[in-house]
Design an enzyme around this catalytic site. Structure first.
Site, mmCIF file in Angstrom:
data_model
loop_
_atom_site.group_PDB
_atom_site.id
_atom_site.type_symbol
_atom_site.label_atom_id
_atom_site.label_comp_id
_atom_site.label_asym_id
_atom_site.label_seq_id
_atom_site.Cartn_x
_atom_site.Cartn_y
_atom_site.Cartn_z
ATOM 1 N N LYS A 85 0.817 -1.215 0.000
ATOM 2 C CA LYS A 85 0.000 0.000 0.000
ATOM 3 C C LYS A 85 0.847 1.260 0.000
ATOM 4 O O LYS A 85 0.372 2.336 -0.356
ATOM 5 C CB LYS A 85 -0.918 -0.010 1.220
ATOM 6 C CG LYS A 85 -2.056 -1.004 1.100
ATOM 7 C CD LYS A 85 -3.335 -0.302 0.790
ATOM 8 C CE LYS A 85 -4.328 -1.222 0.127
ATOM 9 N NZ LYS A 85 -5.535 -0.531 -0.292
ATOM 10 N N ASP A 129 -8.631 0.849 6.726
ATOM 11 C CA ASP A 129 -8.586 -0.215 7.725
ATOM 12 C C ASP A 129 -7.147 -0.422 8.163
ATOM 13 O O ASP A 129 -6.825 -1.388 8.827
ATOM 14 C CB ASP A 129 -9.216 -1.504 7.193
ATOM 15 C CG ASP A 129 -8.984 -1.665 5.711
ATOM 16 O OD1 ASP A 129 -7.845 -1.428 5.273
ATOM 17 O OD2 ASP A 129 -9.938 -2.015 5.003
#
Ligand SMILES: Cc1ncc(COP(=O)(O)O)c(C=O)c1O
Length: 407
Positions: A85, A129
């Site tokens: 990410k 998240d």
């Protein structure tokens, strides 16, 4: 063969719309262009600290699964963020900042703080998240912007603290991930902030496209590291951005000979599986309670869906128990493989491969055999140490210490 992962439920959907044996078509290409992928590569490879992550051949695991080879792209080593990410959110922050600043402002100038005042006026925000928010906060800190991150109720304290360490303001929101996405959008609208989301929705496409373009840098590395095309890729799905970037890059690189791509999701949050079965983006309601925090998404990214719909060959779901088994297998190392640290959202693809490889009907439907060369993306390391220790039974440092003695 003794099953590596016991399981009771099995959900598999072969996508009748998948275009296999064909070159990539205009629909996915309208989302992720070669030119934009190249731009992302040139940009991210120039960032301080950039290094390709390792692609590991897991021979013991391949033998145990009865396939030819298993290649594991280990994103535990991606910058200092321990997940793929890092490539997406931070890249999208950079693109957004450049679009708000006078033309010609360079990344080097931003990193050197040359436009501190103007950039400091800009606030980026997002719901997360964990991993995406960490990337956005890291990008904002590096390039000098303000940052506000929204977390839903079940995101762990460890992940909250990791985000706050990059200087972001963290706000807790009731409900699930999708509720936190909506809250971030509302606050951004009210305050003149910029949402840097990893998921797209009607009217919001530019930033999530940049996020996916950032991810393609990882897939391109894997393609350079492989000495022959893979036959299969098992990839975990949340909103679908990672799977879309992976599929698009593999399709561009290998054309009609691209590997069979299988998306694997937690059974409690299988919005891609539900969408594939319905033939259109379909939301999954409820608490989305899964250990695989990064995959706990109930709504697909519409832009990702444009790539996935006619490209993903198979959709599968796995249980939390299967994911924990897969984490432990990697931590122990199967039959002589070096131990590996993988977080709970990194292993759905591996769990899917192992379950498919031991189920004769599915094995044959997916064309898995002793010649198969399988690519897995280990999308995170121990991004929450407390969770890792609880699930695996020892710390990531202890597992890493075993790696040192393994050689
Ligand atoms: C470690 C990890 N793997 C996979 C994913 C899934 O990515 P996507 O939501 O783009 O499908 C995520 C998403 O947060 C993640 O954190």
């Amino acid at each position: 063969m003794k099953p590596l992962i016991p399981h009771d439920t099995l959900h598999h959907h072969a996508n009748p719309r998948a275009r296999r044996g064909e070159p990539i078509g205009p629909r996915p290409r309208a989302v992720l262009t070669q030119e934009a992928m190249r731009e992302a590569r040139e940009e991210i490879r120039a960032w301080p600290g950039y290094r390709p992550t390792p692609l590991l051949a897991l021979e013991g695991l391949a033998a145990a699964a009865g396939v030819g080879q298993v290649f594991y792209k280990d994103e535990a080593h991606r910058f200092s963020l321990n997940s793929f990410k890092a490539l997406g959110g931070a890249y999208a922050v950079l693109r957004l900042l450049k679009s708000r600043l006078p033309a010609g402002v360079t990344t080097e100038a931003l990193l050197a703080g040359e436009h501190r005042e103007a950039v400091g006026e800009i606030t980026v925000c997002c719901a997360t998240d964990g991993n995406h928010g960490r990337s956005v906060a890291w990008g904002a800190q590096q390039f000098g912007a303000r940052c506000v991150i929204y977390l839903h109720a079940t995101v762990s304290r460890g992940r909250e603290e990791a985000i706050a360490r990059f200087g972001a303001e963290v706000r807790r929101v009731g409900g699930n991930y999708d509720d936190s996405v909506r809250q971030a959008a509302r606050d951004a609208e009210a305050n003149g902030w910029f949402v840097v989301s990893d998921t797209s929705y009607p009217g919001y496409m530019t930033v999530p496209r940049d996020v996916m373009q950032g991810y393609t840098v990882m897939v391109d590395e894997a393609i350079q590291q492989l000495d022959a095309p893979p036959t299969h890729c098992f990839i975990q799905g949340g909103v679908g951005g990672l799977a879309a970037a992976t599929l698009a890059q593999l399709w561009e690189a290998y054309g009609a000979d691209r590997p069979r791509v299988v998306v694997v999701e937690p059974e409690q949050a299988a919005c891609l599986y539900a969408s594939a079965r319905a033939g259109a983006p379909t939301a999954v309601e409820g608490e989305l309670e899964t250990l695989m925090a990064g995959l706990a998404c109930g709504e697909v990214s519409l832009l990702a869906w444009e790539v996935l719909d006619e490209g993903i060959d198979d959709f599968m779901t796995v249980s939390d128990a299967a994911a924990v088994d897969a984490m432990r297998l990697l931590a122990d190392g199967v039959d002589g493989d070096a131990p590996l640290v993988a977080g709970e959202s990194a292993v759905a693809g591996l769990a899917g491969l192992l379950i498919a490889s031991q189920e004769p009907a599915l094995r044959s439907a997916l064309g898995l055999d002793a010649q198969s060369r399988v690519l897995l993306i280990g999308s995170e390391g121990a991004t929450d140490e407390a969770v890792y220790r609880e699930l695996v039974g020892r710390s990531s440092a202890e597992v890493m210490a075993e790696v040192a003695t393994h050689a």
